[in-house]
Design a protein around this motif. Structure first.
Motif, PDB file in Angstrom:
ATOM      1  N   GLY A   1       0.771  -1.230   0.000  1.00 18.27           N
ATOM      2  CA  GLY A   1       0.000   0.000   0.000  1.00 18.27           C
ATOM      3  C   GLY A   1       0.805   1.284   0.000  1.00 18.27           C
ATOM      4  O   GLY A   1       0.236   2.371  -0.075  1.00 18.27           O
ATOM      5  N   GLY A   2       2.113   1.193   0.089  1.00 15.10           N
ATOM      6  CA  GLY A   2       2.917   2.407   0.052  1.00 15.10           C
ATOM      7  C   GLY A   2       2.928   3.007  -1.339  1.00 15.10           C
ATOM      8  O   GLY A   2       2.405   2.441  -2.298  1.00 15.10           O
ATOM      9  N   GLY A   3       3.539   4.187  -1.434  1.00 12.19           N
ATOM     10  CA  GLY A   3       3.635   4.833  -2.733  1.00 12.19           C
ATOM     11  C   GLY A   3       3.973   6.291  -2.625  1.00 12.19           C
ATOM     12  O   GLY A   3       4.358   6.785  -1.560  1.00 12.19           O
ATOM     13  N   LEU A   4       3.812   6.984  -3.750  1.00  8.98           N
ATOM     14  CA  LEU A   4       4.086   8.418  -3.845  1.00  8.98           C
ATOM     15  C   LEU A   4       2.759   9.159  -3.883  1.00  8.98           C
ATOM     16  O   LEU A   4       1.871   8.824  -4.680  1.00  8.98           O
ATOM     17  N   VAL A   5       2.632  10.165  -3.033  1.00  3.69           N
ATOM     18  CA  VAL A   5       1.389  10.921  -2.963  1.00  3.69           C
ATOM     19  C   VAL A   5       1.717  12.383  -2.689  1.00  3.69           C
ATOM     20  O   VAL A   5       2.753  12.693  -2.090  1.00  3.69           O
ATOM     21  N   GLN A   6       0.863  13.269  -3.148  1.00  2.55           N
ATOM     22  CA  GLN A   6       1.054  14.697  -2.880  1.00  2.55           C
ATOM     23  C   GLN A   6       0.609  15.030  -1.467  1.00  2.55           C
ATOM     24  O   GLN A   6      -0.225  14.335  -0.870  1.00  2.55           O
TER      25      GLN A   6
ATOM     26  N   GLN B   1       9.007  -6.296   5.880  1.00  2.00           N
ATOM     27  CA  GLN B   1      10.178  -5.820   5.146  1.00  2.00           C
ATOM     28  C   GLN B   1      10.131  -4.313   4.903  1.00  2.00           C
ATOM     29  O   GLN B   1      11.137  -3.715   4.502  1.00  2.00           O
ATOM     30  N   GLY B   2       8.982  -3.700   5.147  1.00  2.00           N
ATOM     31  CA  GLY B   2       8.858  -2.256   4.985  1.00  2.00           C
ATOM     32  C   GLY B   2       8.252  -1.871   3.649  1.00  2.00           C
ATOM     33  O   GLY B   2       8.412  -2.562   2.645  1.00  2.00           O
ATOM     34  N   THR B   3       7.541  -0.757   3.661  1.00  2.00           N
ATOM     35  CA  THR B   3       6.972  -0.202   2.437  1.00  2.00           C
ATOM     36  C   THR B   3       7.226   1.317   2.434  1.00  2.00           C
ATOM     37  O   THR B   3       7.051   1.976   3.442  1.00  2.00           O
ATOM     38  N   GLN B   4       7.649   1.823   1.290  1.00  2.00           N
ATOM     39  CA  GLN B   4       8.036   3.232   1.197  1.00  2.00           C
ATOM     40  C   GLN B   4       6.812   4.117   1.020  1.00  2.00           C
ATOM     41  O   GLN B   4       5.961   3.855   0.157  1.00  2.00           O
ATOM     42  N   VAL B   5       6.747   5.158   1.827  1.00  2.00           N
ATOM     43  CA  VAL B   5       5.748   6.212   1.662  1.00  2.00           C
ATOM     44  C   VAL B   5       6.494   7.506   1.391  1.00  2.00           C
ATOM     45  O   VAL B   5       7.347   7.910   2.184  1.00  2.00           O
ATOM     46  N   THR B   6       6.201   8.130   0.264  1.00  2.00           N
ATOM     47  CA  THR B   6       6.838   9.382  -0.110  1.00  2.00           C
ATOM     48  C   THR B   6       5.764  10.427  -0.351  1.00  2.00           C
ATOM     49  O   THR B   6       4.838  10.199  -1.140  1.00  2.00           O
ATOM     50  N   VAL B   7       5.888  11.554   0.344  1.00  2.00           N
ATOM     51  CA  VAL B   7       4.905  12.623   0.226  1.00  2.00           C
ATOM     52  C   VAL B   7       5.594  13.838  -0.372  1.00  2.00           C
ATOM     53  O   VAL B   7       6.553  14.361   0.199  1.00  2.00           O
ATOM     54  N   SER B   8       5.113  14.277  -1.512  1.00  2.00           N
ATOM     55  CA  SER B   8       5.710  15.430  -2.182  1.00  2.00           C
ATOM     56  C   SER B   8       4.978  16.706  -1.792  1.00  2.00           C
ATOM     57  O   SER B   8       3.770  16.700  -1.558  1.00  2.00           O
ATOM     58  N   SER B   9       5.720  17.792  -1.756  1.00  2.00           N
ATOM     59  CA  SER B   9       5.119  19.075  -1.347  1.00  2.00           C
ATOM     60  C   SER B   9       4.520  19.815  -2.537  1.00  2.00           C
ATOM     61  O   SER B   9       4.711  19.461  -3.678  1.00  2.00           O
TER      62      SER B   9
END
Length: 121
Positions: free
Chosen positions: A8-13, A113-121
């Protein structure tokens, strides 16, 4: 063998939402508390949210009112709903479960194992 698998992780604004899931599988007798931790680059791993087998929850102060932890005991699954995400929420999110495998008399903490969550500004 016991395995925890996150998704469920991912890149989101900023301001967006994500839903993380973690399924525990394998030779599991009982599961006690489950939780989500996160680790940002250069920082220590920190507890984000935790839920007991009785569904008592606690949250890290910065995520209260934005994140919600829940669990489905029938599916050995814990969820983390992340709302109103901020750039400072960017991290690898890890699932953890305190459980007792079959054949063991001890509670042991297992990690995903972890899931990456990246939040862009």
């Amino acid at each position: 063998q016991v395995q925890l698998v996150e998704s469920g992780g991912g890149l989101v604004q900023a301001g967006g939402s994500l839903r993380l899931s973690c399924v525990a599988s394998g030779s599991i007798f009982k599961i006690n508390a489950m939780g989500w931790y996160r680790q940002a680059p250069g920082k220590q791993r920190e507890l984000v949210a935790r839920i007991t087998s009785g569904t008592i929850t606690n949250y890290e102060d910065s995520v209260k009112d934005r994140f919600t932890i829940s669990r489905d005991n029938a599916k050995n699954t814990v969820y983390l709903q992340l709302n109103n995400l901020k750039p400072e929420d960017t991290a690898v999110y890890y699932c953890a479960a305190e459980l007792m495998p079959f054949g063991s008399a001890r509670w042991t903490t297992y990690w995903g194992q972890g899931t990456q969550v990246t939040v862009s500004s």
